[in-house]
Structure formats: structure tokens, C-alpha cells
Design an enzyme around this catalytic site. Structure first.
Site, PDB file in Angstrom:
ATOM      1  N   PHE A 150       0.777  -1.225  -0.019  1.00 21.53           N
ATOM      2  CA  PHE A 150      -0.040  -0.052  -0.182  1.00 21.53           C
ATOM      3  C   PHE A 150       0.889   1.295   0.150  1.00 21.53           C
ATOM      4  O   PHE A 150       0.321   2.403   0.021  1.00 21.53           O
ATOM      5  CB  PHE A 150      -1.005  -0.011   1.214  1.00 21.53           C
ATOM      6  CG  PHE A 150      -0.105  -0.185   2.501  1.00 21.53           C
ATOM      7  CD1 PHE A 150       0.409   0.926   3.030  1.00 21.53           C
ATOM      8  CD2 PHE A 150      -0.459  -1.383   3.115  1.00 21.53           C
ATOM      9  CE1 PHE A 150       1.134   0.653   4.463  1.00 21.53           C
ATOM     10  CE2 PHE A 150       0.253  -1.498   4.321  1.00 21.53           C
ATOM     11  CZ  PHE A 150       1.112  -0.494   4.962  1.00 21.53           C
ATOM     12  N   ARG A 178      -3.220   6.666  20.024  1.00 22.56           N
ATOM     13  CA  ARG A 178      -3.436   5.638  19.038  1.00 22.56           C
ATOM     14  C   ARG A 178      -4.707   5.129  19.535  1.00 22.56           C
ATOM     15  O   ARG A 178      -5.524   4.591  18.686  1.00 22.56           O
ATOM     16  CB  ARG A 178      -2.358   4.762  19.017  1.00 22.56           C
ATOM     17  CG  ARG A 178      -1.069   5.238  18.201  1.00 22.56           C
ATOM     18  CD  ARG A 178      -0.052   4.147  18.233  1.00 22.56           C
ATOM     19  NE  ARG A 178      -0.139   2.849  17.636  1.00 22.56           N
ATOM     20  CZ  ARG A 178       0.015   2.960  16.241  1.00 22.56           C
ATOM     21  NH1 ARG A 178       0.281   3.861  15.408  1.00 22.56           N
ATOM     22  NH2 ARG A 178      -0.407   1.695  15.595  1.00 22.56           N
ATOM     23  N   HIS A 211      -2.810  10.059  11.462  1.00 26.60           N
ATOM     24  CA  HIS A 211      -1.627   8.863  11.707  1.00 26.60           C
ATOM     25  C   HIS A 211      -1.056   9.269  13.224  1.00 26.60           C
ATOM     26  O   HIS A 211      -1.405  10.415  13.609  1.00 26.60           O
ATOM     27  CB  HIS A 211      -0.410   9.260  10.700  1.00 26.60           C
ATOM     28  CG  HIS A 211       0.907   8.577  11.046  1.00 26.60           C
ATOM     29  ND1 HIS A 211       1.239   7.388  10.926  1.00 26.60           N
ATOM     30  CD2 HIS A 211       2.048   9.160  11.928  1.00 26.60           C
ATOM     31  CE1 HIS A 211       2.450   6.984  11.389  1.00 26.60           C
ATOM     32  NE2 HIS A 211       2.990   8.326  11.943  1.00 26.60           N
TER      33      HIS A 211
END
Length: 381
Positions: A150, A178, A211
């Protein structure tokens, strides 16, 4: 930490640095904080003498005291670089961490919602910048994924439009952020973590809101990528400098966690945020920027003090007649008047008084580009 838990003898000590712009010197101090009294004291390390005698100071709090943070003490921005004694290290040396939160192109327009989630997770934003990455820069950022299938799609998407890089600070910030993001696959996030950011706003594995650094070491590396220690390096801001006006979310609004709400209000009103960056102004910069109000507005000294009292979030608002339209949207400088006459304006909604009135906006149409240039060209040059 509850202040009532401190003993009468508690005194916390830090080694702090302050850049003196007049002398061009980096000065070092010992900063002492007395929580029961809400008092500060400073000792000049080089000259070995008392710099500030013990003085009550209501704008410094226990939650501000951790190594790596920047605090404001009587208009001096002090970087806390180390603990000053073993007692302080033992009591306050905790799980404070820094991590990168990168808001991807699919969710930049939702930056207000993301900030709301960040603040509600007991994390604070200590740096912020909207940037546009080239393909090469995005590939460098994702270099550890270059062997994965990816990789090309990931790099292509990250470089397709502006992103917002944030430095987050807090207890166990790496794992907390996260967890807030949720599983990488947005569909999986909706099944397993429906309250997560990716579950709410993500589309798939690539267009998945953001992210988050996966380790403390990765966080240090990734933060250096977006916020390098060398001045003039790193990705450039996205300011356009035409058909624009300047908006500053004032330090009091940022520290009170109102940034997300204000950004949501701005976006909901149809304004385009074409650049965004967090700045911590020294007094000389605040005076220079607000100089047009000197001798004109009686609140000028207080406006300067407020603007350099902590981090502020600066926006470039882009669009036809942006200065005039956005100024109308901000409302009267006095929030009390705004709440009576124009209750839906920014200052009426989020301001406290004529100084802490949530936002600064460009007053004169011809000054829009100049004010934007001051931040995004001069201070970020």
C-alpha cells in the site's frame, strides 16, 4: 494533581531557559513553584543571584510543570529543560510523552472535531502546522513502509492535499492518541471501536483520518520531520497571501480548550482555512504586531500581555472580501456588546471581555495580507 495534597514545605524546582531578544542571549534560570501559595521564584544561574523574589502568580499551575513544556512567567516564555532537584524529579517525573498526530487530507476540514477529541482525552497541543507535502516528502515520511503493497497509494494520498501536523503532550501520549484514533481500517474501527476517530470520520485503510506514532522513538523522529530543530527546515506552510485575512485564536482560548469549537464555528460558517500554525510570541513580537492600536485603543498594553501569555493559533482565512466578511463574523470587540447585538458571532460565543475576546481579526481590508505575512513569512521564515 490535587493541590490540597501538597505539604506546606512543597517546592518544585526546574531548570529553565529564556531567549532574551534584546541581548540576543539564551539565559538560564532556576524556576521555583510553591503550589500552596501559588507563588513563583527565579534564580539567575549564570550570575548566581536572585532574579525574581517569591511572588504570587495565578497563571502557572501544576499541570503546566513538566520537562519539555514552555510556560509563561510575567511575559517571559520559559522552556523547562530539566528538573531542578531530585524531589521534583521524583514527584513530577511521570509518564509525560510527546507524539505526532498527523491529520490526513480527508479530515483537515474536520480539524475542529479532532481537536475536541484530543482535548477531551487529556492531551494538549503544543505545536501545530498545516503543510502541503511533496510526493518525495511523503515518501520520506513513510520510508519504513516502502516495501509494503500500500506504500504508493499511501504516499499519493498524503501528498494530494494539505495535512495538519500536531505535537501532542500528555501522560502516555503515544498510546493514548493511537487509542483515540482506533484501528487502522476504518471499517474495522466502526465494528470494534465505534467511538474512535477513525470509526466516526474514516473511509478505509488509507483515508483514515490521521496517523499516530507507534512508539516513543518513532514519535521523536516524526516530530523532527515536521517540527525540525533547525530553523528554516521542514515542510513549508500553506499560506496563499492573496484574498486573505488573519485570525488569531488568542492564548486564553487555546489554554481553555476552545480551539476545536472555534475552528468548527469558522468552518460551519463557510470560511476556508488556508493556513494554520501555532505560535508562541515574545513581547517584542506582540508589540510589533499590535502597534497600530498603540495610543488608539486603551486596552493596548493588556492586548499585548494577552497575546504573548501563551501559545496562540494563527489562521489564514481565504476568500473574496475575506477581511470584511470575517471581521463581521467575529463581531464587536467587546463580547458583552456582541452577546446583546450579535449573539452568534465568535466573540459573543467564546469571548470574556475586550482583551480576552477569543480571537483577533484583521480590522482594515488593506491589512489582511500584511498580517498574514507577518506570521507566515516573517515569523515562520
Amino acid at each position: 494533581m490535587n493541590l490540597k495534597s501538597h505539604s506546606k514545605e512543597d517546592r518544585f524546582a526546574f531548570l529553565a531557559e529564556w531567549y532574551d531578544p534584546m541581548a540576543g542571549l539564551l539565559r538560564k534560570y532556576q524556576l521555583f513553584f510553591y503550589p500552596r501559595e501559588g507563588a513563583v521564584e527565579m534564580y539567575d544561574v549564570k550570575n548566581q543571584k536572585l532574579f525574581l523574589r517569591k511572588t504570587k502568580y495565578k497563571d502557572l499551575h501544576m499541570e503546566d510543570l513538566f520537562v519539555g513544556n514552555k510556560v509563561n512567567v510575567f511575559s517571559r516564555h520559559l522552556n523547562l529543560i530539566d528538573y531542578g532537584d531530585q524531589f521534583t524529579a521524583n514527584r513530577l517525573g511521570s509518564k509525560k510523552e510527546r507524539t505526532l498526530a498527523l491529520i490526513k487530507p480527508d479530515s483537515v476540514t474536520r480539524i475542529g472535531d479532532v481537536l475536541e477529541t484530543i482535548y477531551s482525552s487529556n492531551l494538549i497541543v503544543t505545536k501545530a502546522k498545516m503543510v502541503k507535502l511533496s510526493w518525495s516528502q511523503a515518501a520520506d515520511f513513510y520510508v519504513e513502509d516502502q516495501s509494503k503493497p500500500f506504500f504508493n497509494n499511501q504516499v499519493q494520498f498524503l501528498s494530494s492535499a494539505p495535512v495538519v501536523a500536531l505535537e501532542l503532550m500528555g501522560d502516555e501520549a503515544v498510546s493514548v492518541w493511537r487509542r483515540v484514533l482506533g484501528p487502522t481500517d476504518s471499517a474495522l474501527a466502526r465494528r470494534e471501536e465505534p467511538q474512535s476517530v477513525r470509526a466516526q470520520y474514516g473511509t478505509d485503510v488509507i483515508k483514515n483520518v490521521g496517523h499516530g506514532s507507534d512508539s516513543f522513538a518513532a514519535a521523536a523522529r516524526e516530530l523532527e520531520f515536521f517540527f525540525p530543530s533547525s530553523i528554516g527546515c521542514g515542510p513549508a506552510n500553506t499560506a496563499i497571501f492573496t484574498d486573505c485575512t488573519c485570525c488569531i485564536l488568542k492564548p486564553h482560548a487555546v489554554s481553555e480548550g476552545l480551539a476545536g469549537k472555534i475552528l468548527n464555528s469558522i468552518s460551519s460558517a463557510g470560511f476556508e482555512i488556508s493556513a494554520l500554525e501555532m505560535f508562541s510570541l515574545e513581547q517584542v513580537n506582540a508589540e510589533e504586531f499590535l502597534n497600530v492600536y498603540k495610543g488608539v485603543v486603551p486596552e493596548y498594553p493588556s492586548l499585548v500581555t494577552e497575546l504573548c501569555s501563551g501559545p496562540c493559533l494563527v489562521l489564514e482565512i481565504h476568500g473574496i472580501d475575506a477581511p470584511q466578511k470575517f471581521r463581521e463574523f467575529c463581531g464587536p470587540a467587546d463580547p458583552m456588546i456582541g452577546r446583546h447585538l450579535r449573539p452568534s458571532t465568535l466573540r459573543a460565543l467564546y469571548g470574556k471581555d475586550k482583551v480576552k475576546n477569543a480571537v483577533h481579526c484583521t480590522d482594515l481590508p488593506e491589512d489582511g495580507e500584511l498580517e498574514v505575512q507577518y506570521f507566515f513569512k516573517i515569523l515562520d521564515g
